[in-house]
Design an enzyme around this catalytic site. Structure first.
Site, PDB file in Angstrom:
ATOM      1  CG  ASP A  30       7.061 -25.348  13.062  1.00 53.09           C
ATOM      2  OD1 ASP A  30       6.265 -25.204  12.261  1.00 53.09           O
ATOM      3  OD2 ASP A  30       8.320 -24.456  13.061  1.00 53.09           O
ATOM      4  CG  LEU A 153      -7.126 -28.294   3.593  1.00 54.90           C
ATOM      5  CD1 LEU A 153      -6.254 -28.072   4.683  1.00 54.90           C
ATOM      6  CD2 LEU A 153      -8.384 -29.233   3.918  1.00 54.90           C
ATOM      7  N   GLY A 260      -7.399 -13.981  -5.537  1.00 54.39           N
ATOM      8  CA  GLY A 260      -6.193 -13.632  -4.667  1.00 54.39           C
ATOM      9  C   GLY A 260      -5.738 -14.897  -3.893  1.00 54.39           C
ATOM     10  CB  CYS A 263      -3.859 -21.636  -2.876  1.00 60.23           C
ATOM     11  SG  CYS A 263      -3.361 -22.278  -1.168  1.00 60.23           S
TER      12      CYS A 263
HETATM   13  C1  UDX Z   1      -8.037 -22.075  -2.864  1.00 59.48           C
HETATM   14  C2  UDX Z   1      -8.728 -23.244  -3.029  1.00 59.48           C
HETATM   15  O1  UDX Z   1     -10.136 -23.075  -2.969  1.00 59.48           O
HETATM   16  C3  UDX Z   1      -8.315 -24.554  -2.103  1.00 59.48           C
HETATM   17  O2  UDX Z   1      -8.755 -25.667  -2.789  1.00 59.48           O
HETATM   18  C4  UDX Z   1      -6.703 -24.703  -2.266  1.00 59.48           C
HETATM   19  O3  UDX Z   1      -6.209 -25.694  -1.734  1.00 59.48           O
HETATM   20  C5  UDX Z   1      -6.292 -23.368  -1.909  1.00 59.48           C
HETATM   21  O4  UDX Z   1      -6.603 -22.460  -2.513  1.00 59.48           O
HETATM   22  P1  UDX Z   1      -8.460 -20.290  -0.664  1.00 59.48           P
HETATM   23  O5  UDX Z   1      -7.354 -19.480  -1.287  1.00 59.48           O
HETATM   24  O6  UDX Z   1      -8.305 -20.436   0.781  1.00 59.48           O
HETATM   25  O7  UDX Z   1      -8.644 -21.804  -1.394  1.00 59.48           O
HETATM   26  O8  UDX Z   1      -9.633 -19.359  -1.229  1.00 59.48           O
HETATM   27  P2  UDX Z   1     -10.995 -19.427  -2.180  1.00 59.48           P
HETATM   28  O9  UDX Z   1     -12.459 -19.549  -1.472  1.00 59.48           O
HETATM   29  O10 UDX Z   1     -10.600 -20.706  -3.186  1.00 59.48           O
HETATM   30  O11 UDX Z   1     -10.843 -18.085  -3.124  1.00 59.48           O
HETATM   31  C6  UDX Z   1      -9.714 -17.736  -3.640  1.00 59.48           C
HETATM   32  C7  UDX Z   1     -10.067 -16.425  -4.396  1.00 59.48           C
HETATM   33  O12 UDX Z   1     -10.917 -16.437  -5.334  1.00 59.48           O
HETATM   34  C8  UDX Z   1     -10.351 -15.271  -3.392  1.00 59.48           C
HETATM   35  O13 UDX Z   1      -9.609 -14.182  -3.479  1.00 59.48           O
HETATM   36  C9  UDX Z   1     -11.730 -15.087  -3.570  1.00 59.48           C
HETATM   37  O14 UDX Z   1     -12.320 -13.923  -3.281  1.00 59.48           O
HETATM   38  C10 UDX Z   1     -11.723 -15.585  -5.108  1.00 59.48           C
HETATM   39  N1  UDX Z   1     -13.271 -15.894  -5.577  1.00 59.48           N
HETATM   40  C11 UDX Z   1     -13.695 -17.397  -5.173  1.00 59.48           C
HETATM   41  C12 UDX Z   1     -13.787 -15.330  -6.524  1.00 59.48           C
HETATM   42  O15 UDX Z   1     -13.659 -13.981  -6.760  1.00 59.48           O
HETATM   43  N2  UDX Z   1     -14.868 -15.609  -6.896  1.00 59.48           N
HETATM   44  C13 UDX Z   1     -15.569 -16.857  -6.535  1.00 59.48           C
HETATM   45  O16 UDX Z   1     -16.712 -17.254  -7.004  1.00 59.48           O
HETATM   46  C14 UDX Z   1     -14.748 -17.735  -5.862  1.00 59.48           C
END
Ligand code: UDX
Length: 458
Positions: A30, A153, A260, A263
């Site tokens: 980095d 991830l 939110g 990603c």
């Molecule tokens: C996500 C993807 O899951 C992952 O594969 C990708 O590479 C990066 O984006 P992440 O952003 O870490 O991962 O969170 P995730 O656990 O997927 O949750 C995303 C959002 O959805 C959160 O705001 C979470 O609260 C919301 N969520 C998730 C819900 O509201 N309900 C659910 O059932 C699952």
């Protein structure tokens, strides 16, 4: 294999530490000297469960090191992973891949023997071709292959997601690259991780299609939750009832304040733009984005309604600020939209989050940060749960009700059992269950009589 990771951010660190854990020799590069200096003494620039220990173990075993010097690290590598950020361009929402392009140029000048150049960053379809063209233009003589290997991830469980993945996706344009990638991931495929080998553009699209589909699933259940509230149904049971269908699957069916994170919002926007540019608009994705945006306003209205029609002059205790639990990440967190609107409506907000307050404080300057859930709730007119941290699930609700001015809990994540909340003396308002959910029979009770209850009242 000898692997170089460019970018010591979230994806780069997790990927590097995990590849070192599987036996490879990894160097993380980095240009941020402070970040690299910190990593050399075990200081993590981000919070991810288990990362610090994994870095310390693999670095201690001599398989993971850090540097700011890209050229020698690339010259020595069998594979170079590009793990730099691809934020949305403020002007049009397209993914900004200037960082990927810049790194490709730097890699080009340093290449020696045959090297895989792997894009791990989430990049629009066709970026692999661009990376290849950039390297080829600078180094017509170089022997290299550009590969797409998207990450899947989830923050908070990223290490487990990497080491025991649902699948590994590899996009290649030539056989020797496919064979090398298979060798690189052999420690994981030997334990049963499926390997999907396809062409580069397909691999790039898989990442966006997967994230968008998950976001659609969440959006769908959030809309069903709205309907549940009107017809006297229970969204938690609906999720279970449909999720047990193996064609649907139980995951990502938890209703809440809208998705939110770093990603989903960014990737959906980028996919939408790509689709529009190609004259194939993805209307389901566009709708989900709009519905998810509107959801924050719905949550504000729900809170105001529960508080008796106005929050002016009322003190609201907010439990949870991060976009999801087990992270300190505030990117696209629902709290960032909901809280300013409540403040505008006259509410005074005291918030507590187990890990997110340091990041949240500058983003929410008018919110007072409390030292615990209880201190946030003391004397409050209502408590609003926005993030479903385990710490909150373990709260003694009777005690909580005892310290509040008005024992009202608005749970935007359905973390609690309505009957338990009611027994604790709380008025409990949750998502997709109607405000009178506490009076319903407990889960497991034969539910035939449940749904008509509210209808009969109306
Ligand atoms: C996500 C993807 O899951 C992952 O594969 C990708 O590479 C990066 O984006 P992440 O952003 O870490 O991962 O969170 P995730 O656990 O997927 O949750 C995303 C959002 O959805 C959160 O705001 C979470 O609260 C919301 N969520 C998730 C819900 O509201 N309900 C659910 O059932 C699952």
């Amino acid at each position: 294999m000898r692997i170089t990771i460019v970018g010591a951010g979230y994806v780069g660190l997790v990927t590097g530490a995990c590849l070192a854990e599987t036996g490879h020799e990894v160097v993380i590069v980095d240009r941020d000297a402070e970040r690299i200096g910190g990593l050399k003494i075990g200081r993590m620039p981000i919070y991810e469960a288990g990362l610090e220990r994994l870095v310390s173990n693999t670095a201690g075993a001599g398989r993971l090191s850090f540097t700011t010097d890209l050229a020698p690290a690339v010259a020595d590598a069998d594979a170079v992973f590009i793990c730099v950020g691809t934020p949305p361009r403020p002007a049009d929402g397209h993914a900004d891949i200037s960082g990927v392009h810049a790194v490709a140029g730097e890699i080009a000048t340093a290449l020696c023997a045959f090297t895989l150049v792997v894009t791990k960053s989430t990049v629009p379809v066709g970026t692999g071709d661009e990376v290849e063209a950039i390297i080829r233009a600078r180094r017509p003589d170089a022997d290299f292959a550009v590969v797409s290997n998207p990450e899947f991830l989830r923050e908070g469980v990223a290490i487990a997601d990497f080491l025991a993945p649902d699948r590994i996706v590899v996009g290649v344009e030539e056989e020797r690259a496919g064979a090398l990638m298979a060798a690189l991931y052999a420690p994981l495929t030997a334990k049963g991780a499926p390997l999907v080998v396809t062409n580069r553009r397909t691999a790039e699209l898989i990442k966006y299609a997967a994230n968008s589909f998950l976001a659609l699933k969440i959006t769908y259940i959030n809309e069903i939750a709205n309907l549940c509230e009107e017809v006297g149904a229970d969204v938690v049971d609906v999720s279970r009832g449909i999720g047990l269908d193996s064609r649907i699957g139980a995951k990502f069916l938890k209703a809440g304040p809208g998705f939110g994170g770093s990603c989903f919002p960014k990737d959906m926007l980028a996919l939408m733009k790509t689709a529009q540019d190609h004259g194939v608009p993805l209307r389901s994705v566009e709708t989900a984005v709009a519905v998810n945006d509107a959801r924050k306003g719905e949550m504000v209205r729900k809170i105001v309604r529960a508080a008796g029609g106005s929050v002016a002059g009322k003190t609201l205790a907010v439990l949870g600020l991060t976009f999801k639990p087990d992270t300190d990440d505030m990117r696209s967190a629902a709290s960032l939209v909901i809280l300013p609107r409540l403040i505008k409506a006259g509410a005074v907000i005291r918030a507590y989050d187990p890990a997110g307050m340091a990041n949240a404080a500058p983003l929410l300057p008018d919110v007072a940060m409390a030292t615990s859930a209880f201190s946030a709730c003391e004397g409050a007119d209502a408590a609003v749960l926005i993030t479903e941290w385990d710490e909150f699930a373990r709260l003694d609700l009777s005690q909580l009700a005892g310290v509040m001015k008005t024992p009202l809990l608005i749970d935007l994540r359905n973390l609690f059992d309505p009957a338990i909340a009611a027994r604790a003396g709380l008025r409990y308002v949750s998502i997709g269950r109607g405000d009178d959910a506490a009076g319903l029979p407990p889960a497991g009770f034969e539910t035939a009589a449940r749904s008509p209850r509210r209808l009969a009242l109306s």
